[in-house]
Structures are given as C-alpha cells and as structure tokens.
Design a protein around this motif. Structure first.
Motif, PDB file in Angstrom:
ATOM      1  N   UNK A 173       1.228  -0.859   0.224  1.00  0.00           N
ATOM      2  CA  UNK A 173       0.197   0.386   0.521  1.00  0.00           C
ATOM      3  C   UNK A 173       1.082   1.310  -0.229  1.00  0.00           C
ATOM      4  N   UNK A 175       3.219   4.531  -1.576  1.00  0.00           N
ATOM      5  CA  UNK A 175       3.247   5.604  -2.625  1.00  0.00           C
ATOM      6  C   UNK A 175       3.922   6.290  -3.433  1.00  0.00           C
ATOM      7  N   UNK A 195       4.487   5.400   3.125  1.00  0.00           N
ATOM      8  CA  UNK A 195       3.442   4.665   3.425  1.00  0.00           C
ATOM      9  C   UNK A 195       2.440   5.553   4.053  1.00  0.00           C
ATOM     10  N   UNK A 196       2.504   6.967   3.955  1.00  0.00           N
ATOM     11  CA  UNK A 196       2.134   8.026   5.470  1.00  0.00           C
ATOM     12  C   UNK A 196       2.023   9.144   4.818  1.00  0.00           C
ATOM     13  N   UNK A 275       0.685  13.470   0.048  1.00  0.00           N
ATOM     14  CA  UNK A 275      -0.830  12.509   0.119  1.00  0.00           C
ATOM     15  C   UNK A 275      -0.899  11.675  -0.929  1.00  0.00           C
ATOM     16  N   UNK A 276      -1.671  10.682  -0.700  1.00  0.00           N
ATOM     17  CA  UNK A 276      -1.984   9.879  -1.949  1.00  0.00           C
ATOM     18  C   UNK A 276      -2.588   9.609  -3.327  1.00  0.00           C
ATOM     19  N   UNK A 280       3.064  11.990  -8.930  1.00  0.00           N
ATOM     20  CA  UNK A 280       4.950  11.911  -8.498  1.00  0.00           C
ATOM     21  C   UNK A 280       5.421  12.803  -9.148  1.00  0.00           C
TER      22      UNK A 280
ATOM     23  N   UNK B   1      -4.383   0.076   1.706  1.00  0.00           N
ATOM     24  CA  UNK B   1      -3.075   0.396   2.349  1.00  0.00           C
ATOM     25  C   UNK B   1      -2.948   1.063   3.103  1.00  0.00           C
ATOM     26  N   UNK B   2      -1.856   2.454   2.952  1.00  0.00           N
ATOM     27  CA  UNK B   2      -1.660   3.104   4.340  1.00  0.00           C
ATOM     28  C   UNK B   2      -1.995   3.879   4.652  1.00  0.00           C
ATOM     29  N   UNK B   3      -2.034   4.911   3.984  1.00  0.00           N
ATOM     30  CA  UNK B   3      -3.581   6.290   3.645  1.00  0.00           C
ATOM     31  C   UNK B   3      -4.395   6.102   3.111  1.00  0.00           C
ATOM     32  N   UNK B   7      -8.220  11.517   3.897  1.00  0.00           N
ATOM     33  CA  UNK B   7      -6.872  12.914   3.212  1.00  0.00           C
ATOM     34  C   UNK B   7      -6.665  13.811   4.782  1.00  0.00           C
ATOM     35  N   UNK B   8      -7.412  14.753   4.030  1.00  0.00           N
ATOM     36  CA  UNK B   8      -6.980  15.755   4.821  1.00  0.00           C
ATOM     37  C   UNK B   8      -8.022  17.188   4.519  1.00  0.00           C
ATOM     38  N   UNK B  51      -1.159  21.840  -3.880  1.00  0.00           N
ATOM     39  CA  UNK B  51      -1.554  20.881  -6.220  1.00  0.00           C
ATOM     40  C   UNK B  51      -3.179  21.302  -6.863  1.00  0.00           C
ATOM     41  N   UNK B  74      -9.837   9.776  -0.278  1.00  0.00           N
ATOM     42  CA  UNK B  74      -8.910   8.938  -1.360  1.00  0.00           C
ATOM     43  C   UNK B  74      -8.994   9.090  -2.632  1.00  0.00           C
ATOM     44  N   UNK B 133       6.328  18.868 -12.367  1.00  0.00           N
ATOM     45  CA  UNK B 133       6.187  17.506 -12.135  1.00  0.00           C
ATOM     46  C   UNK B 133       7.960  16.994 -12.663  1.00  0.00           C
ATOM     47  N   UNK B 197      -0.311  12.041   9.390  1.00  0.00           N
ATOM     48  CA  UNK B 197       0.847  11.671  10.888  1.00  0.00           C
ATOM     49  C   UNK B 197       1.386  13.170  11.354  1.00  0.00           C
ATOM     50  N   UNK B 275       0.904   8.800  15.054  1.00  0.00           N
ATOM     51  CA  UNK B 275       0.502   7.237  14.500  1.00  0.00           C
ATOM     52  C   UNK B 275      -0.686   6.415  14.845  1.00  0.00           C
TER      53      UNK B 275
END
Ligand SMILES: [Fe+3]
Ligand SMILES: [Fe+3]
Ligand SMILES: [Fe+3]
Ligand SMILES: [Fe+3]
Lengths: 308, 308, 308, 308
Positions: A173, A175, A195-196, A275-276, A280, B1-3, B7-8, B51, B74, B133, B197, B275
């Motif tokens: 999981x 990113x 992962x965070x 954030x996922x 990238x 998945x981790x996140x 999200x925010x 972004x 997400x 990017x 986090x 965490x």
C-alpha cells in the motif's frame, strides 16, 4: 480509517565491527537512548521522541551492513491480512516468534526481489518518551549528541528494483512519490515510496549489488539542528560523506556520514507533506545530480560507490 | 493501503464583510494565490504549496464565520463508502453536484452534532504548484506576504463535543491525539483529532455556541517563518490575538490573528508526528493554560470569548 | 584604533533573596558557569562564550536589584584617561582596589545623574571558553539550561535621563542609536546607546524611581534559541513577563522573565549592526508600544511598573 | 570614543565581463538595489540594510577582479589623521576628489604591500534603507534574490602578507583575530583582522599572485537564509564553489559561489563578537582544512586555485 496498514519504519538491525565503540558512538555522538541488551549480545536503542522500545538494534559482526528492515503495522489483524496478501502475491513469509527481539511481538518476515529481508510487526512495548502522557512538557533537557527525533527511512539497493517497488506499492500500500528515470527515459533507476504523509518511508535504487543498504536516516527537527549535527560530527571526527545541503528530491535537508563500522547514516530534516492523491515528481537522468544534491548538482564518488 | 479514507482538510468557505478588502488581505498579507471567481461572486484561493485548485473560498456576507468544512478523501469509492457509513450511523447526507464549487467534483455534505456542515469530496482539479512535475526546483521566488504552505486544520466549537468526536473517530477514522479534561477529570472539554501523521487535522471545543469556529490554521515552514509572519502582521497592522509562541498541545508554534472581518486565523508550524498506535496525551483542567499557550501558561480573554 | 575606549558591559552585581536557590537558578536554568566564590559570600558566573573570569556576581540581600554596572575598557591608559575626563566633567570618581572582585583589576567607580553606580575597569583574568586558542572546535557540548553567549546590556531607570545620557555620550564616547520621544515631541523618554557595533550596550528610561534597573540582558544565538529559552522557562516554571517576540527598537528578538528574587532579565537575540556614522531612529510617543513590543504593539502593565 | 578610526568595509569596485548580464545577476540573483550609474558607465548597488549610497560598483572590463577596496572612517578629521599616519609610516597616498564616485566625498588611496589599492573615505550620501528614521518597521517586503544585509569583508591575496597585516594593525588600528600558521609553526599563511566587534573585516592570504582577490563577502541574517541563498543559486544555476557549511575560523556559516564573470563571492552569516582585548585563535597547518571548512575538514581544489 485514515492511517491503516503499514504505519512506519519501526526498527532495523545493524552489523557493527566493534560493539563497544559502536555503543559509544550511538549513545554519545548520534545521541540515541540505550534501552536494552539481549542474551544474544544485541544492544537496543531508541530515539528520544520515539515511544516504542527500540528502533535500532546493533550486533557485532565481521562485516557491516543491515540484517533486516522492520515496519510497524496498525494491529494484529492488519499483520494477518498483509501476510495473507503477501502469500497471495507469491511471497514466502516466515513468522518469527514474539520475544526474539526484546519487547517485540510476532514478526512476519519475507525477502523482497532486491534481496532484502523485510519484517512487519504489530506489537512492541510502549515505553514512552520521558515526558509522560499527562500534562507533558515540550522539551527534554540534557539530550546528548545529535539526538534525532526518530528513525525516518532507508535507502536500499538491488537489481530488481521493479519487483521490490511493485511489491511495496501493490501489496503493502505504499505510494510512489518521486522517481529518477534512466537514460532511456522509461526505466526507474531510483524510487521514493511513502506509506504516510512523509515524503518517503523507503527508497530503492537499482544496483547490481543485491541486498545492500545505502543508508538509514534519522529525523532532525530543523535546519539549525542539521548544522549542529554537522558541528558535532566534526567535533567527534565522524567521517562525513556530504552535507549539510538540500535534496532536490523531497526538498529535505541532509547530512550523510558514516558510523565507526562504515555504515552510512543520514541526518534528515524536512521534506514536503505527501498525500496519495498526488502524482509523483519525475527526475530525468541528466538532472540526477540536482535531484540528489540540490546545491552541488553532482553526485560524489563515495556517495555512488559505498554501500554495505 | 497505508493512507486511506479521509486524507486532509481540503477547503473551507469563509464569510467576509467586505470582499475587496478581503481579497487584498488574503492576497497581499496572508499571501495566498487567487485561482478563480465564480458566478456567485465567490473568490477562490490556494496556498503556494497546494496542488489542488483551491483551499479557501470567501464570499461577502453581513456576518463573519464559516459556511462549511471540506475534507478530501482518497477516491470516489471511498466517498461512496463513507457516505454509506454515515447513513448507517444515522447521519443524513446530501450530495452537492460537481461544479458547485469551481473545479470540484461531487461533495457529500452532512451536519455534525456540534452544528457544523462537514463535506467530503474525492475530486478537485490539480493545477499544481508552479514547480512542475519534472525536475522541479525547491523554491518559489516572489511569494507575497506570509505565504503559508497549506490549509492545516480547524478548531470548531459546539455543545455536543462528544457526538462530533465520536462521529469523526468511529465513522471517519480519525484518531484522538490530545484532550483537555474538565474539572471533573472525565469530560472532554477539547479534543484534537488526526486522520494522518499530523498532530491534528481538526479540533473540537465544548462551547454553548453551536456551529461556531475558533480558527482556521495555515501551515508555515519554520519558526523563523512564524517570526516573519508576526512582522508582516504588524507591518500591515493586522490584529494579533496572541503569539508568536508554542502550544503545549501538539508542540507546534503559532500566532493567532484576525482577518479584516474578525475571523480568527492561525499561522501554525510544527507539531510532532502522530501514528494511530500512539495513546493520546491528556491535559488536566488546571493546566489548560500551559496546554494551549505553553509560554504564557494562561489563556487570554479574547482567545476564550471570540468565535465566529 | 578602531575599537577604543569603553569596550562592553563587563559585569554586574545582583542582589538575590536566597543565595542557594539563586545559584541553582543561574546554573541550571539560565545556564551560566560558576567560576568562583569570595570571602564575602559572593558567587561569580560567566556565560559560556565569555573569556573573562565573570560577568555576573550575585550576593544575598533582603532586597533585589543591582549594586553596580561595570564596563570593560581597552587598557589601563584608557582607564586613567576616562577617569580624568570624568573628573573634568565634574564627576567624582573612586578607585576600588584590584582584588575586591575576584580576578579583577582596579575599578573606577562613579555615580551617574540617574543614581546608578557605574564602574570602569581594564583588567580581568582571562580564563577562556573551554575551546582553547589553538585549533578550537566551534561547539561546546553539554551546556545546561538557556546558556546565553554573553552579558549583553542593561536597561536602567532614573529621573535625570538627560544627565546620564550626556555623560555616556560626551565623556564615555557612546552613540545615541534609538530614542523614544515624549508627548511633547522633544523630551527623551528612553534612549538606547552603543559603544560598539551592537545596536545597544545600555538603555536609559526616564522614571521617578532613581537608581533602579529594569533588566539585564543576556545574548542568545538565534531565534530558535529564543524559543528554546521560553520552553526551558516554562519547564522550570520561571515567571515570564512577555515574549518571545520582536522589539521594534533594535529589531532584536526577546523574552523578559524574572529570576527567583524578582529581578527581571532578558534573553535577547539579534539587533542590527550599528556604526557611529548612522543617525538615530526616533519613535514617537503614540508608537511606544510598537517600539518596545513590535508584535503586541502595546506595553503590558508589569513591564511598565516592575523595576528593582 | 568607543568606535573610532576605520569603521567598516564601505565599497568595492568589481570588474565584470558583461555589464548587462551582471546588472541582472546583482539585481535579481544576489538581490542588491541599484542606486545609480555614472558617466563612465559604472553601475552602483547597495544592500537593502545599508544606508549609504552604494557598497558595490561594477564596471565592464575584459578581465574580472577588483579595482579597489574602500573603508569608511569616522569623519574628515580621522581621514586626515590616518593619511598623515600612513605617510609617516612611509606609504604614499593619493587624494581622489569628491564626486569621482557618485555621492562620495574625497578618498585617500594607497597601495599596500600585497599590491592592493585601499581607499579611506569619510563621506558618502546617506540615502537610508526604505524604513525611514521615525517609527520604522522591521521588515522590508518584496526583496528579490538572496538580498544580503551588507557588504561584510574581503579576502585578498598577495606575497607580502606580513607587510599588509602590519600596516592594517599598526597604522589603521585593526586587531588580529585569527591566524593560520605555516608548516614552520611561525609564519602567518593567512590572517583575519577586525576594526570592529565583527570577527573580521578583512582577511589576507599569503599567495604569489599579488593584488588578487579571493572573495568579497555579503552578510546574511541567519543560517536559514544561507540555505535559501543556496536554493536561489541552484534555481539560477549559479556556480557554487562550496557550501552551505561552517567555518572553523570565525564560526560563521557560508557559501562560496561565482558571479557570471568568475568573481567569487561569499554569502556569510554569523561569526562571534570580537573585542580588542581578546587574544587571537591560532590554527596549525595540519588543521587548515578544519579551519576553513569545519565540516569537510579539507580544502577543495577550486577554493585554493581560483583568485581574480
Ligand atoms: Fe535518505
Ligand atoms: Fe489550531
Ligand atoms: Fe533590553
Ligand atoms: Fe570570507
């Protein structure tokens, strides 16, 4: 839930050439807190702002490098689920019994395509920072040496970067946060994965030397602490690889240096919040210098060649 | 998945008494980037390190305060799942069609027990920072004013803190990070919750004034930027509530100040990494001053009384 | 020569109500280095970056405040010349024999129009910082508490500000760097004077309470150290008057706080470089708040009323 | 008086290969303020925190390097006295009439044993920073590029270091602050001299190349501004020699880089306070690396070979 699955880099076991010298180094210079020693002669350390029993284990060996890389997961159900997912993905897993590492629960260990041993675990004794949980102060006085906040990430090397990257993204999981492409404009030469909301929790670099590690990174508070870390390194004549400077990748600031056994470590600070839902950043091969060392804009020989 | 999941903090709509004066304030003094205006007269802003298309929307009104609080989730599947979970929990939800906010997808809106309108959404146009990017630089020159990195969190007030806290924890997957207990040693008078986090993404304070907001917070890089923010505030004769100083809670550094309409905002920096395996810090009633303002160790009158 | 005459604030003798408690405070909290005790029960301290034997002397008394204010001058010839100049100016001077203060040469003492005892001296034993004079390191590890660099300046109060200002400017060679004018737009209510490239070495405030002191200031490295100083103060429950914040005057950053006897001290950082070809900055009476506390823009009651 | 004689480095005239490109560099990248152009095609700049009309003059030439190095002295009487002292010492002096440099009074020029042209002057038009002298703000918004506070010092090279050192110490009243001894343990290979409380105002290095300059240094506020300077340099692809890092000598932090003509400049921050009663620090030949670059502990080839 919002933070699930794999939480963070939790511990790593490092091989050192001389145990006593290394205990002194990790206590007085890097400024970790020793939290235990086990029957096998291993010595355990944590950073002052970590609450779990340990994040670094060192053992004496005739060869430097790292034995394994442990991630803490949310809970035991997550541990079971991720083990099942790994097996479904075709990865052999092994259960290491609770107590093998001091104060640590059962670990699920597996080898990834780049040859490294990765571990997942859900339980480790919470010993706390020294602030307590009721009306805590914000400051710990009398810290020694560099005194990082926590174990932050690793950069590890091996041939099958694609395989390890996919396993981390598809099964664990993570990113993809940043990548350096090769001269062909297609191949990932290095990837940074999270992962965070940290800009990275692990990085993989394509390298013929399987199961090698470039560095473990410890987190510092501020750029002023990075300067202080460099000052302390020179005071103690620690071998500095490069820094202080900034990374193009992650925008973090950094120093790379070597422990007395030649294991490279990083004192890292900053990095943007990830954030996922973010795409990238991509770095092209001709800008690899700027990507890694934003100020020198070129890689140094030692940075490229030394892994353990 | 981790996140996963929420999200925010993604956006907030603020009521201002004079639109032109406020545009000037948010552009030149707080240093946000204007990204659009809509047919309804609303003006959209983002922070330079965000972004997505916007994080702050202002509209003219005869009364200051906030209309709603939006969290990005997400993806669309998460949006659907969370809406279903909310309904199962007994919360009425409403779908606001895509395009109601510029460049923003469908939003799921609901009222929480403290009377606030919360929104979830999965899609907003990514317009990027100005770095691109591919081979991005690390620095944006010519930023104006305080120029925060991003919208960070809100502190909102209402009677049924327990109800809103439980909804955020049980349904939206937030974790309790810190709390202030009342004189009885049992009742939560204030709670800080995280979906990431970060040390907090939202805070609730028990208050008879339902559906009120204490502040929206914007994230700064460093303590030196906090000083610069205070300098800019005085240069422009912005009304400062308190700061610069440190919070006991989260260990972050802060300034509280007011926009020209009397809406309090915070320029916040730092805070430890949280965490979800960490137990919360608890503050007792007699230490509420230190909890909030670690240096003055007492609350000021205005901090306690003014909400919008 | 370029730096001649009076060099810097060199020492001050402070009255404390409880000697043991004060030794503990000045050692553990302010973080000075104890360098000696004399037959009269006085205890001597220096800051870690000062090379001379001491800069602070404390003695037990039933009343807080300061006994005298000592400036180091370039050499014995300068001491003789300045004494002659003082006498020519009509100031009575007294020679205090070498050794009265530990490791300190002869001092020329005189009373200034605001009632304070000022001393000049040319000799004090150089005991060095702990770095040595050959290939010194840049960092001293294991410093305790706030650990300022040096004694920086005083702010002292009395009726005949004009008289003391003129004596410092006309006889001792200080420059007027900044001033606050009274409501009449003519009278100096406060003046900041420098004998170096520091923005100030002493400040006078017009006040009916002759021979009183508002604060002695100790110099910190950076704004981050100012934050740390405030954190340490709260950790040890030191009474903070105000700060951290910035001064309009000198642009320095600051915290004011009280020692266990109620003597106010300042932890000061920064300030612009001053040269004697620069004209002074003037502050008008209506902007006195901004002049002193650039962020709050108003004076607090305690700041105005408490002197010792 | 306390600050007398020579006050500070006041101006320097630099040769650039392409005037337009250099104006753009010094304005947009180094972030100086253009204050005038003269009939001879010279362009004048000041730093934002300097009050006098200019500190850097550039002129087009086919060869980079510096024409002369100007120090401001306290007043015209000082100028006359120092000229007389120089002649008594056997140094030929020349008076350059007022107005030769824009807004600048008469200059006394002389050649020192290392071949450099040094100038003293007492008068230059004070144009102020943009803050005014009544109730000034502490912050200038909209500064461009690196935006240093002021011209800080030079490092200049030549054969007869002893001669130039003695002239600065014996005639101009500078103090020796730090020195690097040669392999013989006796000969000064480099010296740092101060005419103020700064750790240095000029440095001399023994070098066969007479009348050459290693760098002019511009002062930055904080270590965070040093980082920002490095970021801006890479953004604009300025050639960085080395840094950010710390000097052992002076304890200052630094970046060395090159302007478009290959003239090295330094962005310098910090350094301890020096007073003329302090004995110098001495560095031995084997520690020259640590002396100059405290973190790398070795000199780089380019630093050693390039002067202009
Ligand atoms: Fe790294
Ligand atoms: Fe807040
Ligand atoms: Fe002061
Ligand atoms: Fe230099």
């Amino acid at each position: 839930m919002a933070m699930t699955g794999v939480l963070r880099p939790g511990h790593t076991q490092l091989r050192v050439l001389n145990l006593e010298e290394s205990i002194k180094f990790y206590t007085d210079v890097l400024g970790l807190v020793e939290t235990g020693r086990d029957a096998g002669g291993r010595v355990y350390f944590k950073c002052h702002d970590e609450r779990d029993h340990h994040s670094l284990i060192i053992r004496e060996s005739d060869r430097s490098g790292m034995d394994f890389y442990g991630f803490k997961v949310l809970d035991k159900a997550t541990l079971d689920r991720l083990e099942a997912d790994l097996r479904d993905y075709g990865v052999a897993t092994e259960r290491i019994p609770a107590g093998d590492l001091l104060e640590t629960g059962e670990r699920v260990r597996f080898e990834i395509p780049t040859g490294h041993l990765i571990e997942l675990y859900a339980e480790k004794k919470e010993i706390g920072d020294s602030l307590g949980y009721v009306n805590p102060d914000v400051i710990i006085e009398g810290r020694k040496g560099i005194s990082p906040l926590r174990l932050d990430h690793w950069q590890i090397h091996g041939r099958d970067l694609d395989g390890s990257r996919d396993l981390f993204v598809d099964v664990l999981g993570f990113s993809l946060v940043e990548r350096i492409l090769g001269e062909d404009g297609k191949t990932d030469m290095a990837v940074w994965l999270s992962c965070s909301t940290k800009a990275h929790d692990i990085a993989f670099v394509r390298d013929d030397r399987d199961n090698t590690v470039h560095h473990a990174a410890f987190l510092l508070d501020t750029w002023e602490h990075v300067l202080r870390a460099a000052d302390i390194m020179t005071k103690h004549r620690v071998s500095i690889d490069i820094g202080p400077l900034r990374h193009g990748i992650t925008r973090g600031t950094t120093i790379y240096a070597f422990d007395p056994s030649g294991n490279r470590f990083e004192t890292f600070c900053g990095g943007y919040n990830f954030y996922p839902d973010m795409q990238p950043y991509t770095w092209t091969w001709d800008e690899i210098g700027t990507a890694i060392f934003y100020h020198t804009r070129q890689l140094n020989e030692r940075f490229l060649t030394v892994v353990t």
